[in-house]
Write an enzyme that holds these catalytic residues in place. Structure first.
Site, short mmCIF file in Angstrom:
data_model
loop_
_atom_site.label_atom_id
_atom_site.label_comp_id
_atom_site.label_asym_id
_atom_site.label_seq_id
_atom_site.Cartn_x
_atom_site.Cartn_y
_atom_site.Cartn_z
CE1 TYR A 51 -2.77 -4.12 6.37
CE2 TYR A 51 -3.04 -6.41 8.78
CZ TYR A 51 -2.76 -4.17 8.35
OH TYR A 51 -2.09 -3.59 8.27
CG HIS A 63 1.59 -1.85 7.30
ND1 HIS A 63 2.65 -2.19 7.60
CD2 HIS A 63 0.45 -1.81 7.13
CE1 HIS A 63 2.49 -3.04 8.93
NE2 HIS A 63 0.70 -2.80 8.55
CG HIS A 121 -1.14 0.17 11.60
ND1 HIS A 121 -0.82 -0.48 12.93
CD2 HIS A 121 -0.68 -0.93 10.97
CE1 HIS A 121 -1.63 -1.92 12.79
NE2 HIS A 121 -0.46 -1.60 11.10
FE LIG Z 1 -0.21 -3.83 9.80
#
Ligand SMILES: [Fe+2]
Length: 230
Positions: free
Chosen positions: A103, A157, A155
């Site tokens: 991230y 968000h 995934h």
């Molecule tokens: Fe996540």
């Protein structure tokens, strides 16, 4: 005067601290939830979420020499209410990790490499059909910073703001055919298998030659409401 919609089925929502995922204790209320009726004042103001949250890009992947590494995908997300009516003007925030599972966030201590051409997050406004489209790359899996060994499946968000500040849904979208989906503590916190399957996007048969297209539907309220996944 107050308004109400069908209550959510508890089987379609996580119920607190998940076994094997102690971090959920930090994200779940320590007190029992209190149901608060929506009155006219909650439903009418403050009106414009966008006055404070400006739209930010619909493209996380970049182009040419500045293209992010990874499988190019298009996410077509449709936001609807409990009757299937498009929620025009819903503000949809989307964020995910890069193709290596990293991230853009200082708290991410995964040793996967950052990608300077990957943007990480977008904020868009649903059109008249309740649709937002995002061009991005497929996120990678990543190890969870918890005791034990497990990996989050790829995934995405989502945070969806309705027409008022009090109306917000935070959830996660999953990809079909991922083996890691089977054991994911977040996805499997949803006890109802149908609600779980509604959190998994559908691979579309159409789209551009160089990208896979995924369709996803978010239901913002009612008994078929999309699960809250933090
Ligand atoms: Fe996540």
């Amino acid at each position: 005067m107050s308004y109400s919609v069908d209550r959510r089925d508890p089987l379609t929502q996580p119920q607190g601290v998940e076994k094997g995922y102690p971090g959920t204790a930090l994200r779940w209320p320590s007190q029992p939830l209190h149901r608060r009726p929506l009155t006219r004042s909650e439903l009418t103001g403050p009106e414009s979420v966008l006055r404070r949250l400006a739209p930010v890009r619909g493209d996380l992947a970049g182009h040419g020499d500045k293209r992010a590494i990874g499988q190019l995908i298009h996410l077509r997300t449709r936001v609807v209410d409990e009757d299937g009516t498009p929620v025009r003007g819903a503000v949809v925030e989307i964020w995910h990790c890069n193709a290596a599972g990293k991230y853009i966030h200082p708290n991410d201590d995964n040793d996967a490499p950052p990608d300077p051409n990957f943007y990480g997050a977008a904020r868009m406004v649903a059109d008249d059909d309740g649709v937002v489209e995002l061009r991005t790359i497929k996120p990678g899996a990543y190890p969870v910073p918890e005791p034990g060994r497990w990996w989050r499946p790829p995934h995405v968000h989502f945070s969806v703001w309705g027409r008022i500040w009090l109306s917000r849904l935070v959830t996660q979208m999953f990809f079909p055919g991922e083996q890691l989906n089977d054991d994911d503590a977040v996805l499997n916190a949803i006890r109802d298998p149908e609600a779980r399957s509604r959190c998994i996007a559908r691979l579309a048969p159409d789209g551009p030659r160089n990208a896979l297209v995924y369709d996803y539907e978010i239901v913002v309220r009612g008994r078929r409401a999309t699960s809250n996944l933090l």
